[in-house]
Motif scaffolding. Structure first.
Motif, short mmCIF file in Angstrom:
data_model
loop_
_atom_site.label_atom_id
_atom_site.label_comp_id
_atom_site.label_asym_id
_atom_site.label_seq_id
_atom_site.Cartn_x
_atom_site.Cartn_y
_atom_site.Cartn_z
N THR A 1 0.84 -1.20 0.00
CA THR A 1 0.00 0.00 0.00
C THR A 1 0.87 1.25 0.00
O THR A 1 1.63 1.47 0.95
CB THR A 1 -0.89 0.02 1.27
N VAL A 2 0.79 2.04 -1.06
CA VAL A 2 1.59 3.28 -1.12
C VAL A 2 0.89 4.35 -0.29
O VAL A 2 -0.29 4.65 -0.51
CB VAL A 2 1.74 3.77 -2.59
N LEU A 3 1.62 4.93 0.64
CA LEU A 3 1.01 5.89 1.57
C LEU A 3 1.50 7.32 1.36
O LEU A 3 0.81 8.27 1.69
CB LEU A 3 1.32 5.46 3.01
N LEU A 4 2.74 7.46 0.83
CA LEU A 4 3.31 8.81 0.70
C LEU A 4 4.14 8.90 -0.57
O LEU A 4 4.98 8.03 -0.83
CB LEU A 4 4.19 9.09 1.94
N ARG A 5 3.91 9.99 -1.34
CA ARG A 5 4.68 10.21 -2.58
C ARG A 5 6.07 10.74 -2.25
O ARG A 5 6.25 11.48 -1.27
CB ARG A 5 3.96 11.23 -3.47
N GLU A 6 7.01 10.40 -3.15
CA GLU A 6 8.40 10.83 -2.96
C GLU A 6 8.49 12.37 -2.93
O GLU A 6 9.17 12.94 -2.07
CB GLU A 6 9.25 10.26 -4.12
N THR A 7 7.81 13.02 -3.86
CA THR A 7 7.89 14.49 -3.92
C THR A 7 7.37 15.12 -2.61
O THR A 7 7.87 16.14 -2.17
CB THR A 7 7.04 15.04 -5.08
N ASP A 8 6.38 14.49 -1.99
CA ASP A 8 5.79 15.08 -0.79
C ASP A 8 6.74 15.03 0.40
O ASP A 8 6.83 15.99 1.16
CB ASP A 8 4.46 14.38 -0.47
N TRP A 9 7.44 13.89 0.59
CA TRP A 9 8.34 13.88 1.75
C TRP A 9 9.63 14.64 1.47
O TRP A 9 10.21 15.25 2.36
CB TRP A 9 8.60 12.47 2.30
N LYS A 10 10.03 14.66 0.20
CA LYS A 10 11.29 15.36 -0.12
C LYS A 10 11.15 16.87 0.06
O LYS A 10 12.11 17.54 0.42
CB LYS A 10 11.74 15.02 -1.54
N ARG A 11 9.95 17.40 -0.18
CA ARG A 11 9.80 18.84 -0.04
C ARG A 11 9.27 19.26 1.34
O ARG A 11 8.98 20.43 1.57
CB ARG A 11 8.93 19.40 -1.15
N ASN A 12 9.13 18.29 2.24
CA ASN A 12 8.67 18.61 3.60
C ASN A 12 9.86 19.17 4.40
O ASN A 12 10.82 18.45 4.67
CB ASN A 12 8.12 17.33 4.25
N PRO A 13 9.82 20.45 4.77
CA PRO A 13 11.01 21.07 5.37
C PRO A 13 11.32 20.62 6.80
O PRO A 13 12.48 20.71 7.23
CB PRO A 13 10.67 22.58 5.35
#
Ligand SMILES: NC(=O)c1ccc[n+]([C@@H]2O[C@H](COP(=O)([O-])OP(=O)(O)OC[C@H]3O[C@@H](n4cnc5c(N)ncnc54)[C@H](OP(=O)(O)O)[C@@H]3O)[C@@H](O)[C@H]2O)c1
Length: 287
Positions: free
Chosen positions: A200-212
């Motif tokens: 189950t995919v829960l979080l996109r790569e772009t979303d955690w990478k840009r989380n400061p």
């Protein structure tokens, strides 16, 4: 005096995994029995507690397993209810591998944070399952403020109520049914632990990478597609874009080592109950 482990399992067929780890953890003989519940466990506990002299009782122990953690919790309760005075043996609960998996994941996160997660805000994605609920307890004990997400607020609240009733710990429920809302739930978090169902995919790569604010990430899912895109299941504290990442196999070797060490620990004294907090203490010492 032989070290005897009674592996009682709430499923009809006892888990072979738990039997193998029991031998690897030092048991001389493992009796694995399936289909055990609070109504039929009595004679097994009686046999364990009434047979050996006080000094020898530590060489008999009980392991509670099975795929259903709530059933395991009830069984552990029933086992403990039979104990009185010196008539007891040590017991460990690890239904679904939830305690050892959560303990290894949280211990690796704490290690990457320099030994403590005090003051951190942690979000457990899909934290309503057994691994997520156990991880919540361990993260709070580490000093973190913890929220768990679910696809429904009802389920999130149910899990938080269960944690409060079992451990007296406050965890915040968050409804996050899709990728956008889960990314939003991670805003302001320092730690994200994904404990969703396999594949189950829960979080996109772009979303955690840009989380400061995000510093530490772990994913318990080892069955592709993984829970957090861009985190490799083999990651062992790998730095990705300034975030320290742990994959399921990356902390899996510690999980197995902790399980073995806890079995060994059962035979050191007759009065131990190894559940979330005790198993976490062991994992932290080993990490
Ligand atoms: N390495 C190991 O030894 C080991 C041992 C045990 C488990 N694991 C892994 O650890 C993870 C957690 O295990 P678990 O048994 O606690 O998990 P689980 O109970 O199977 O699932 C956890 C939560 O995932 C959510 N979920 C299910 N399907 C979903 C979907 N399509 N989209 C979003 N969320 C979904 C559900 O929450 P809601 O319904 O509340 O949304 C569920 O409560 C799994 O990936 C498992 O394979 C690894």
């Amino acid at each position: 005096m032989k070290k005897l482990l009674f592996q009682i399992d709430t499923d009809p067929i006892p888990a072979v995994f738990d039997t193998v780890v029991a031998y690897d953890g030092g048991a001389d003989h493992v009796t694995a029995i399936g289909g055990i519940n609070p109504a039929n466990v009595g004679p097994i506990v009686d046999g364990a507690i009434f047979t050996r002299a006080p000094k020898e009782k530590k060489f008999t122990a009980i392991f509670v397993g099975g795929s259903d953690m709530p059933a395991g919790e009830q069984l552990l309760k029933a086992v403990k209810k039979k104990f009185f005075a010196n008539f007891r043996v040590s017991v460990m609960l690890d239904s679904n591998g939830a305690n050892t998996t959560a303990a290894a994941g949280v211990a690796c996160l704490a290690k990457s944070a320099g030994g403590s997660l005090a003051g951190k805000r942690a979000v457990i994605l899909a934290g309503t399952g057994p691994v997520g609920q156990r991880a919540a307890v361990m993260l709070v004990r580490e000093g973190a403020t913890v929220a768990i997400t679910s696809r429904s607020m009802e389920n999130a609240k149910k899990a938080c109520d269960h944690i409060k009733a079992s451990f007296g710990i406050d965890v915040q429920p968050v409804a996050a049914p899709d990728l956008d809302s889960r990314a939003q739930a991670c805003e302001g978090a320092h730690v994200v632990f994904a404990t969703g169902a396999a594949s189950t995919v829960l979080l996109r790569e772009t979303d955690w990478k840009r989380n400061p604010t995000l510093q530490l990430i772990a994913d318990a899912n080892a069955t592709p597609p993984l829970g957090i895109e861009g985190v490799d299941m083999m990651d062992r504290g790998v730095d990705r874009e300034g975030k320290i990442c742990w994959g399921a196999i990356g902390f899996g070797s510690l999980k197995l080592a902790v399980h073995r060490a806890c079995i060994e620990q059962l035979f050191e004294a007759a009065d131990q109950v190894l559940d979330a907090e005790q198993i976490y203490a062991r994992a932290k010492a080993m990490a």
